[in-house]
Design an enzyme around this catalytic site. Structure first.
Site, PDB file in Angstrom:
ATOM      1  N   HIS A 118      -1.987  11.279  -3.735  1.00 34.80           N
ATOM      2  CA  HIS A 118      -1.685   9.922  -4.186  1.00 34.80           C
ATOM      3  C   HIS A 118      -2.923   9.028  -4.167  1.00 34.80           C
ATOM      4  O   HIS A 118      -2.899   7.933  -4.689  1.00 34.80           O
ATOM      5  CB  HIS A 118      -0.615   9.325  -3.271  1.00 34.80           C
ATOM      6  CG  HIS A 118      -1.135   9.090  -1.889  1.00 34.80           C
ATOM      7  ND1 HIS A 118      -1.541  10.129  -1.070  1.00 34.80           N
ATOM      8  CD2 HIS A 118      -1.355   7.959  -1.190  1.00 34.80           C
ATOM      9  CE1 HIS A 118      -1.974   9.631   0.079  1.00 34.80           C
ATOM     10  NE2 HIS A 118      -1.870   8.320   0.034  1.00 34.80           N
ATOM     11  N   GLU A 158      -6.050  13.043   8.720  1.00 32.46           N
ATOM     12  CA  GLU A 158      -6.250  12.433   7.392  1.00 32.46           C
ATOM     13  C   GLU A 158      -7.590  11.698   7.426  1.00 32.46           C
ATOM     14  O   GLU A 158      -7.665  10.510   7.682  1.00 32.46           O
ATOM     15  CB  GLU A 158      -5.105  11.470   7.054  1.00 32.46           C
ATOM     16  CG  GLU A 158      -5.059  11.084   5.587  1.00 32.46           C
ATOM     17  CD  GLU A 158      -5.885   9.857   5.228  1.00 32.46           C
ATOM     18  OE1 GLU A 158      -6.513   9.849   4.152  1.00 32.46           O
ATOM     19  OE2 GLU A 158      -5.908   8.891   6.020  1.00 32.46           O
ATOM     20  N   ASP A 194       0.832  -1.205   0.000  1.00 30.05           N
ATOM     21  CA  ASP A 194       0.000   0.000   0.000  1.00 30.05           C
ATOM     22  C   ASP A 194       0.873   1.264   0.000  1.00 30.05           C
ATOM     23  O   ASP A 194       0.612   2.216   0.745  1.00 30.05           O
ATOM     24  CB  ASP A 194      -0.947  -0.023   1.223  1.00 30.05           C
ATOM     25  CG  ASP A 194      -2.071   1.006   1.103  1.00 30.05           C
ATOM     26  OD1 ASP A 194      -2.300   1.511  -0.010  1.00 30.05           O
ATOM     27  OD2 ASP A 194      -2.708   1.307   2.139  1.00 30.05           O
ATOM     28  N   ASP A 238      -2.649   9.217   9.932  1.00 31.68           N
ATOM     29  CA  ASP A 238      -3.253   8.463   8.838  1.00 31.68           C
ATOM     30  C   ASP A 238      -4.508   7.697   9.278  1.00 31.68           C
ATOM     31  O   ASP A 238      -4.504   7.046  10.325  1.00 31.68           O
ATOM     32  CB  ASP A 238      -2.207   7.466   8.314  1.00 31.68           C
ATOM     33  CG  ASP A 238      -2.706   6.647   7.141  1.00 31.68           C
ATOM     34  OD1 ASP A 238      -2.964   7.232   6.087  1.00 31.68           O
ATOM     35  OD2 ASP A 238      -2.858   5.417   7.307  1.00 31.68           O
ATOM     36  N   ARG A 249      -4.747   3.633  -8.357  1.00 31.02           N
ATOM     37  CA  ARG A 249      -4.214   4.897  -7.828  1.00 31.02           C
ATOM     38  C   ARG A 249      -2.784   5.132  -8.317  1.00 31.02           C
ATOM     39  O   ARG A 249      -2.305   6.260  -8.348  1.00 31.02           O
ATOM     40  CB  ARG A 249      -4.234   4.885  -6.291  1.00 31.02           C
ATOM     41  CG  ARG A 249      -5.623   4.982  -5.698  1.00 31.02           C
ATOM     42  CD  ARG A 249      -5.581   4.885  -4.189  1.00 31.02           C
ATOM     43  NE  ARG A 249      -5.020   3.623  -3.719  1.00 31.02           N
ATOM     44  CZ  ARG A 249      -4.802   3.337  -2.440  1.00 31.02           C
ATOM     45  NH1 ARG A 249      -5.095   4.211  -1.513  1.00 31.02           N
ATOM     46  NH2 ARG A 249      -4.297   2.170  -2.079  1.00 31.02           N
TER      47      ARG A 249
HETATM   48  C1  GLC Z   1      -4.589   6.661   3.919  1.00 32.21           C
HETATM   49  C2  GLC Z   1      -3.626   6.781   2.770  1.00 32.21           C
HETATM   50  C3  GLC Z   1      -3.915   5.707   1.782  1.00 32.21           C
HETATM   51  C4  GLC Z   1      -3.805   4.364   2.462  1.00 32.21           C
HETATM   52  C5  GLC Z   1      -4.666   4.301   3.718  1.00 32.21           C
HETATM   53  C6  GLC Z   1      -4.370   3.112   4.555  1.00 32.21           C
HETATM   54  O1  GLC Z   1      -5.899   6.877   3.534  1.00 32.21           O
HETATM   55  O2  GLC Z   1      -3.730   8.052   2.185  1.00 32.21           O
HETATM   56  O3  GLC Z   1      -3.047   5.765   0.681  1.00 32.21           O
HETATM   57  O4  GLC Z   1      -4.209   3.351   1.570  1.00 32.21           O
HETATM   58  O5  GLC Z   1      -4.462   5.427   4.530  1.00 32.21           O
HETATM   59  O6  GLC Z   1      -3.203   3.286   5.292  1.00 32.21           O
END
Ligand code: GLC
Length: 646
Positions: A392, A323, A138, A281, A517
């Site tokens: 991203h 986030e 990821d 995150d 993505r």
């Molecule tokens: C956040 C990141 C994403 C990731 C997710 C899980 O949303 O931006 O890219 O897949 O966290 O960690």
């Protein structure tokens, strides 16, 4: 008053003369000031009497963590505390980048500091740099460690060298703290897989489907196409593990206070490398409860505040970015409510502005944008947004169905139109984007693609259509001009400053192929950069245009975020008009035309707001002043004005 302001006040004498300040004494002061709130939050989350011992250990843990904080950062903390909310400054513009794709490794990023400075970027968000599983990971969001730098990027020293050099250059750094989950190769997960109960309790593990099924009844899926369901069966231990994101990302069990304490130590060790902003995150997912969607729960907010209040004691200069890609109503809660106001996150992604801008480009109208923005709840004065066009991740269409319906549109049809517009479902659309996580049953999908490709540059270039190239460039400049002026930190996604197109090389990589993505995670094109003096190239024009706008932003204090945004009604469905009101400074009126045709604005609006003087207006972007000869202001297709109050 939030805790940060309180610390500033209590330390005002020391902050005036930092030479004489005693960081240790100030630490003790912060500890005592925050302890009541910390205790309160801890007890609400962990009311069980057997958890008391963890609370008792917390001050000792904070003391030992403070001891490990490098002296230089202790001073930086005090400097940042002293500065009035530095993250709201008009001088700040951010860039998000993948270290390896941008320039190889951390040393390579250091070498490019002059590039950032030339563009005017002073805040970097580096995508994860720590160790991760070899295969799918990821993009590093499956973490094997919170501190060990992946050898591909360098080592601890190269990270420290980079952060020191950023500081020397007056720059700031943001790194992710992947707080919701670890990879299944993280030391705790490995021990859990060996059967150690202690570590199985660090995650959500279940011997059968009873609890997972109860959760599944109300839990949505994050990656339904590639990672359906929220639990993964691990035959090694004959157990189901909660994996809300990918099957190799194990959700941490924060109902266990040991997890909190250990993750706090991880957080502090991470920020000790010289991090100014922690990107928290996936923080909406931190607390799970059967019968709910397990997102944005009140306990998640308390947990975030608990992390923040503890980190503030150790590193008062470091702040949090939320986030969470959630509705405006939910996002403002991450700034903290009630006595937590200003004590949770200081910054949040303005995801609704982002998706509304894409909506306005596709519809060429701004009604939904205006309506939605007027109804975003007010944020606390000490907080700010990250305004961005692309990142991203995918573009989720987090639009308000109620507002769509109020405009006389069918919400389902409208979404379908947007998906088709951006993902090549309509022949005439200039956009070249792709679907992400399409749900074949409902027709729903998210959208991915690079900024330039979604705005028509890929198709226009492919067709050798010079007029379409011009239109695309105008759209690119207009949208960036909006995020640079609307209030908050503008964030440029690396590559967008050059108009980078979609990158299809991910299709050749088995570990990336299923995640579209990656089409917007291109390698930085330094060949293009070396040709920036060829002024005619689209890439050069975008770079130069952005550079000029960023420089203008830096010279315009009213663009700092002081909750001084007002959305005005242009009485024209294609125009978007907002004002950054003066509050003692000269205001700025931003006018954008989202249509491919010229559009007009009644000058009475400008007159009423005080932007006309002797029939003249002045635009900061073109640096021109002109006389309005009729009662109308005409804006060309995708034209943007930053009018300054005389
Ligand atoms: C956040 C990141 C994403 C990731 C997710 C899980 O949303 O931006 O890219 O897949 O966290 O960690």
């Amino acid at each position: 008053m939030n805790q940060a302001s309180l610390h500033k006040k209590l330390a005002s004498k020391e902050l005036k003369d930092l030479e004489k300040a005693d960081p240790q004494a100030l630490f003790e002061q912060r500890l005592h000031t925050n302890l009541p709130l910390i205790t309160d939050l801890f007890n609400t989350l962990y009311p069980d009497p057997e958890h008391e011992s963890h609370l008792k250990k917390l001050p000792g843990l904070l003391k030992s963590l403070f001891r490990k904080r490098p002296e230089e950062l202790k001073i930086r903390d005090l400097n940042l505390l002293k500065e009035e909310n530095w993250y709201q400054s008009h001088k700040l513009t951010g860039m998000q980048l993948y270290v390896d794709l941008f320039n190889g490794n951390l040393k390579g990023i250091r070498e490019k500091i002059p590039y950032f400075k030339e563009l005017g970027v002073s805040l970097l968000h580096l995508m994860p740099v720590t160790t991760r599983p070899k295969g799918e990971n990821d993009g590093g969001y499956a973490v094997n460690s919170y501190t060990a730098v992946d050898p591909r990027f360098g080592n601890r020293k190269s990270l420290l060298d980079l952060t020191a050099e950023l500081r020397e250059n007056g720059m700031f750094l943001m790194l992710d703290f992947v707080v919701n989950h670890t990879s299944d190769e993280y030391p705790w997960a490995k021990k859990a897989l060996k059967g150690e109960q202690k570590y199985q309790d660090y995650y959500y593990t279940f011997p059968d489907r009873t609890v997972p099924d109860a959760f599944e009844a109300s839990l949505p899926e994050v990656f339904p196409a590639t990672s359906p369901g929220n639990f993964t069966y691990r035959p090694e231990i004959s157990k189901w593990v909660m994996t809300v994101f990918n099957s190799y990302q194990w959700d941490l069990n924060y109902t266990n206070p040991k997890v909190f304490s250990e993750m706090l130590a991880n957080l502090v060790n991470m920020v000790n490398s010289g991090v100014d902003i922690v990107r928290f995150d996936a923080l909406a997912f931190l607390w799970k409860e059967i019968g709910t969607i397990s997102q944005n729960l009140p306990e998640a907010h308390k947990l975030i505040a608990l992390f923040r209040m503890c980190l503030q004691v150790v590193a008062p200069g470091v702040i949090f970015l939320a986030e969470a890609i959630v509705s405006p109503h939910d996002i403002v809660k991450y700034f903290g409510e009630g006595k937590l106001q200003g004590n949770e996150c200081d910054i949040a992604y303005n995801a609704s502005l982002m998706s509304l801008l894409w909506n306005s480009i596709a519809t060429k109208k701004t009604l939904l944008l205006q309506k939605s923005l007027k109804n975003v709840p007010q944020k606390p004065d000490s907080c700010t947004w990250i305004n961005y066009l692309r990142c991203h991740d995918d573009i989720g269409l987090g639009l308000d169905d109620g507002y769509i319906a109020q405009l006389g549109l069918d919400p389902w049809m409208h979404r379908k139109f947007l998906i088709d517009y951006y993902c090549q479902g309509l022949k005439w659309s200039p956009a070249v984007g792709y679907k992400f996580m399409e749900n074949h049953a409902t027709g729903d999908s998210r959208i991915t693609g690079s900024c330039a490709s979604l705005l028509g540059l890929e198709k226009a270039t492919r067709n050798g259509d010079a007029a379409a190239v011009e239109t695309s460039l105008a759209k690119i400049m207009m949208l960036h001009g909006i995020i640079l002026s609307i209030g908050g930190i503008p964030f440029i996604y690396a590559g967008d400053e050059l108009g980078t197109l979609n990158d299809y090389s991910y299709l050749e990589d088995a570990h990336k192929r299923n995640d579209s993505r990656w089409v917007n995670r291109p390698r930085h094109n330094w060949d293009v950069v070396s040709q920036l003096n060829d002024r005619e190239k689209p890439s050069s024009r975008i770079f130069e245009g952005l550079k000029k706008m960023i420089a203008q932003r830096k010279k315009t204090p009213v663009l700092a975020d002081h909750n001084n945004l007002e959305i005005h009604d242009p009485e024209n469905p294609h125009l978007f008009v907002f004002e950054r009101t003066g509050k003692g400074r000269k205001g700025i009126l931003v006018i954008a035309n989202f249509d491919e045709h010229p559009r007009i604005l009644d000058i009475r609006l400008l007159d009423d707001l005080g932007y006309l003087k002797d029939g003249r207006v002045k635009d900061l972007l073109k640096g021109e002043e002109w006389k309005l000869t009729s009662g109308l202001v005409e804006l060309g297709p995708y034209e943007l004005l930053w009018l300054i109050k005389p």
